[in-house]
Design a protein around this motif. Structure first.
Motif, PDB file in Angstrom:
ATOM      1  N   GLU A   1       0.565  -1.118  -0.026  1.00 40.66           N
ATOM      2  CA  GLU A   1       0.017  -0.084  -0.127  1.00 40.66           C
ATOM      3  C   GLU A   1       0.865   1.336  -0.041  1.00 40.66           C
ATOM      4  OE1 GLU A   1      -0.354  -2.549   2.079  1.00 40.66           O
ATOM      5  OE2 GLU A   1      -2.508  -3.340   1.793  1.00 40.66           O
ATOM      6  N   ALA A   2       1.869   1.280   0.765  1.00 39.22           N
ATOM      7  CA  ALA A   2       2.700   2.332   0.787  1.00 39.22           C
ATOM      8  C   ALA A   2       3.519   2.569  -0.620  1.00 39.22           C
ATOM      9  CB  ALA A   2       3.862   2.271   1.830  1.00 39.22           C
ATOM     10  N   ALA A   3       3.954   1.652  -1.052  1.00 41.20           N
ATOM     11  CA  ALA A   3       4.793   1.532  -2.462  1.00 41.20           C
ATOM     12  C   ALA A   3       3.802   2.143  -3.404  1.00 41.20           C
ATOM     13  CB  ALA A   3       5.245   0.359  -2.677  1.00 41.20           C
ATOM     14  N   LEU A   4       2.463   1.656  -3.513  1.00 36.62           N
ATOM     15  CA  LEU A   4       1.448   1.871  -4.452  1.00 36.62           C
ATOM     16  C   LEU A   4       1.126   3.513  -4.355  1.00 36.62           C
ATOM     17  CD1 LEU A   4      -0.256   1.206  -7.010  1.00 36.62           C
ATOM     18  CD2 LEU A   4      -1.915   0.328  -5.377  1.00 36.62           C
ATOM     19  N   SER A   5       1.028   4.000  -3.181  1.00 37.47           N
ATOM     20  CA  SER A   5       0.593   5.245  -2.745  1.00 37.47           C
ATOM     21  C   SER A   5       1.574   6.327  -3.429  1.00 37.47           C
ATOM     22  CB  SER A   5       0.290   5.487  -1.177  1.00 37.47           C
ATOM     23  OG  SER A   5       0.577   6.701  -0.913  1.00 37.47           O
ATOM     24  N   ILE A   6       3.030   5.977  -3.017  1.00 36.58           N
ATOM     25  CA  ILE A   6       4.040   6.863  -3.706  1.00 36.58           C
ATOM     26  C   ILE A   6       3.915   6.876  -5.082  1.00 36.58           C
ATOM     27  CG2 ILE A   6       6.664   7.127  -3.953  1.00 36.58           C
ATOM     28  CD1 ILE A   6       5.730   7.777  -0.975  1.00 36.58           C
ATOM     29  N   HIS A   7       3.787   5.641  -5.761  1.00 36.26           N
ATOM     30  CA  HIS A   7       3.901   5.660  -7.266  1.00 36.26           C
ATOM     31  C   HIS A   7       2.592   6.193  -7.830  1.00 36.26           C
ATOM     32  CE1 HIS A   7       4.432   3.865 -11.044  1.00 36.26           C
ATOM     33  NE2 HIS A   7       3.080   3.739 -11.278  1.00 36.26           N
ATOM     34  N   LEU A   8       1.295   6.212  -7.016  1.00 29.80           N
ATOM     35  CA  LEU A   8       0.178   7.117  -7.675  1.00 29.80           C
ATOM     36  C   LEU A   8       0.503   8.539  -7.389  1.00 29.80           C
ATOM     37  CD1 LEU A   8      -2.579   4.567  -6.655  1.00 29.80           C
ATOM     38  CD2 LEU A   8      -1.783   5.176  -8.864  1.00 29.80           C
ATOM     39  N   ASP A   9       1.292   8.866  -6.165  1.00 30.33           N
ATOM     40  CA  ASP A   9       1.420  10.360  -6.015  1.00 30.33           C
ATOM     41  C   ASP A   9       2.332  10.888  -7.034  1.00 30.33           C
ATOM     42  OD1 ASP A   9      -0.194  11.237  -3.968  1.00 30.33           O
ATOM     43  OD2 ASP A   9       1.355  10.695  -2.358  1.00 30.33           O
ATOM     44  N   ASN A  10       3.097  10.141  -7.454  1.00 30.38           N
ATOM     45  CA  ASN A  10       4.187  10.709  -8.458  1.00 30.38           C
ATOM     46  C   ASN A  10       3.473  10.459  -9.840  1.00 30.38           C
ATOM     47  OD1 ASN A  10       6.120  10.755  -6.703  1.00 30.38           O
ATOM     48  ND2 ASN A  10       6.955   8.699  -7.277  1.00 30.38           N
TER      49      ASN A  10
END
Length: 167
Positions: A39-48
């Motif tokens: 979830e944290a990795a996907l959150s960062i990717h989506l923010d980018n």
């Protein structure tokens, strides 16, 4: 005296759930790190990704990215840990991995260690989840968010139609 049959039923259900999780994990071909790492990795990717959009979609993608952090926050709160601090550290680790090609690749497996209250490599610690379960849960969450946005669009359209009928 009635608590005994109730407790036996609860223990039976809990045992069945635990065996089902182990079964699903063993049947899965792919495992992902647990403890909020995905979830944290996907959150960062989506923010980018959201920062690349120039339309109102940017806000929706950014908010969806933020909503993914509910899982690690809830895990930390349920373990009576400082959720804000732990999730911030987790996001920082995953942001480093995604932005710096020289970062250690094992940092991509970092999730929450809720016993010690820190970030760790959850693959190495054996904290894993079946990838298919994670994919399905994210798909269902995405579909739910899209449905809510569609309903919200319909509600916004309705007052205009009602205003035209009253005139």
């Amino acid at each position: 005296r009635e608590a005994v049959p109730y407790m036996c039923d609860e223990m039976s259900r809990s045992f069945h759930d635990a065996v089902s999780v182990v079964k699903r994990t063993l049947e899965s071909n792919t495992l992902v790190p647990g403890g909020g790492a995905v979830e944290a990795a996907l959150s960062i990717h989506l923010d980018n990704f959201a920062s690349l959009l120039g339309t109102r979609e940017q806000l929706a993608v950014s908010e969806f990215a933020e909503s993914l952090l509910v899982i690690p926050k809830t895990l930390a709160v349920n373990a009576a840990k400082d959720a804000t601090d732990l999730v911030a550290k987790l996001r920082a680790v995953h942001a480093l991995v995604q932005s710096d090609s020289n970062a250690k690749k094992e940092l991509a497996y970092c999730g929450l260690d809720l016993v010690e209250g820190k970030i760790r490599n959850n693959i190495g610690a054996g904290v894993v989840e079946p990838a298919m379960s994670k994919i399905r849960s994210i798909q269902f969450a995405t579909e739910a968010a899209i449905t809510i946005l569609r309903i919200d669009d319909l509600i916004k359209l309705n007052p205009k139609e009602r205003g035209a009928e009253e005139e």
